[in-house]
Design a protein around this motif. Structure first.
Motif, PDB file in Angstrom:
ATOM      1  N   GLY A 155      42.791  36.530  29.856  1.00 18.76           N
ATOM      2  CA  GLY A 155      42.095  36.903  30.717  1.00 18.76           C
ATOM      3  C   GLY A 155      42.802  38.166  31.360  1.00 18.76           C
ATOM      4  O   GLY A 155      43.794  38.659  31.244  1.00 18.76           O
ATOM      5  N   ALA A 156      41.715  39.059  32.176  1.00 12.45           N
ATOM      6  CA  ALA A 156      42.150  39.972  32.890  1.00 12.45           C
ATOM      7  C   ALA A 156      42.343  39.866  34.450  1.00 12.45           C
ATOM      8  O   ALA A 156      41.293  39.030  34.951  1.00 12.45           O
ATOM      9  N   THR A 157      43.365  40.202  35.023  1.00 12.04           N
ATOM     10  CA  THR A 157      43.629  39.983  36.479  1.00 12.04           C
ATOM     11  C   THR A 157      43.905  41.261  37.341  1.00 12.04           C
ATOM     12  O   THR A 157      44.438  42.126  36.763  1.00 12.04           O
ATOM     13  N   ASP A 170      39.356  38.418  28.479  1.00 12.96           N
ATOM     14  CA  ASP A 170      39.199  39.707  28.819  1.00 12.96           C
ATOM     15  C   ASP A 170      38.559  40.515  27.567  1.00 12.96           C
ATOM     16  O   ASP A 170      38.250  41.956  27.548  1.00 12.96           O
ATOM     17  N   GLU A 171      37.776  39.927  26.802  1.00 16.17           N
ATOM     18  CA  GLU A 171      37.114  40.625  25.687  1.00 16.17           C
ATOM     19  C   GLU A 171      35.702  40.008  25.395  1.00 16.17           C
ATOM     20  O   GLU A 171      35.543  38.588  25.726  1.00 16.17           O
ATOM     21  N   LEU A 212      35.790  45.520  29.803  1.00 15.62           N
ATOM     22  CA  LEU A 212      35.850  44.634  28.981  1.00 15.62           C
ATOM     23  C   LEU A 212      35.366  45.274  27.559  1.00 15.62           C
ATOM     24  O   LEU A 212      34.350  45.848  27.783  1.00 15.62           O
ATOM     25  N   GLN A 257      37.909  35.832  32.375  1.00 15.05           N
ATOM     26  CA  GLN A 257      38.402  35.129  31.491  1.00 15.05           C
ATOM     27  C   GLN A 257      36.882  35.115  30.578  1.00 15.05           C
ATOM     28  O   GLN A 257      36.037  34.602  31.151  1.00 15.05           O
ATOM     29  N   SER A 297      40.024  37.463  38.815  1.00 16.50           N
ATOM     30  CA  SER A 297      40.505  37.345  37.441  1.00 16.50           C
ATOM     31  C   SER A 297      39.398  37.027  36.625  1.00 16.50           C
ATOM     32  O   SER A 297      38.242  36.342  36.918  1.00 16.50           O
ATOM     33  N   CYS A 313      37.287  46.403  36.185  1.00 17.13           N
ATOM     34  CA  CYS A 313      37.915  45.639  35.340  1.00 17.13           C
ATOM     35  C   CYS A 313      36.962  45.993  33.857  1.00 17.13           C
ATOM     36  O   CYS A 313      35.862  45.609  33.844  1.00 17.13           O
TER      37      CYS A 313
END
Length: 218
Positions: free
Chosen positions: A3-5, A14-15, A123, A12, A10, A121
């Motif tokens: 995931g990205a944070t 990250d794609e 993606l 989940q 955050s 963020c």
């Protein structure tokens, strides 16, 4: 699942992964978690707004809470070059006053010119073929299929060999019964012999049918 944070939320995964099939929709769920004690508003943007359907595309998450965003890829009429997607998504987030409702968000909530801190963020979008298996490459998938096919063929060969051996044993029994019949002229024995021979004949016929209907492993 990776995931990205960032400092506020955050995300989940990250794609965004979509099973790509012509004339069929596909979707991917994003779990967005508020990692702060503040109320956080988010907004989802994409470089191809006509291709994707995002719900909800805007929302407010309470402290330490989360929500799920469903991104739907609309049915497509043709495959992208090399099954590669250039589409991207941007998820913006910012702190808002407590108990703020999504319908009450000002138009400039996600504008950097407003002086607010806007976190972003990014993606990427990944297209998967219908035969894709998570964690297995295309070459690994083919090797797995080949291994399974070899196991099936080996088992069929063993069953064929066993059927051939059983057929040979039955034929030997039949020859022995014929010899015994020639030595004995008892009518009762002949009737029993005829019934037994008929039964063996049915079994031999079934085994031959099994033998020749099974695919050869050679």
């Amino acid at each position: 699942m990776t995931g990205a944070t960032n400092q506020l939320i955050s995300v989940q995964p990250d794609e965004l992964h979509f099973q790509f099939e012509l004339e069929k929709q596909s979707f991917c769920d994003l779990k967005v978690s508020n990692t702060t004690e503040h109320h956080v508003a988010f907004k989802v943007k994409t470089t191809s707004p006509k291709k994707y359907f995002v719900r909800p595309n805007t929302g407010v998450i309470q402290p330490w809470d989360s929500c799920v965003i469903r991104v739907t890829l609309q049915a497509q009429r043709e495959y992208p070059p090399d099954m590669q997607s250039k589409d991207k998504f941007l998820l913006q987030s910012t702190i808002v006053p407590p108990n703020t409702d999504v319908d009450e968000l000002p138009p400039n909530t996600f504008s950097k010119e407003s002086g607010k801190t806007i976190e972003e963020c990014k993606l990427k979008v990944v297209y998967l073929t219908p035969n894709s298996v998570p964690g297995i490459s295309e070459d690994g998938f083919k090797q797995s299929i080949d291994a399974n096919a070899n196991q099936v063929l080996q088992r069929l060969k063993e069953e064929r060999d066993a059927a051939m051996r059983q057929t040979q044993l039955l034929q030997q029994e039949l020859e022995m019964l014929k010899k015994r019949r020639n030595r004995k002229g008892d009518p009762g024995f002949s009737m029993v012999f005829a019934l037994f021979v008929g039964l063996i004949g049915l079994m031999v016929g079934f085994l031959f049918k099994l033998l020749f209907s099974s695919p050869s492993a050679e």
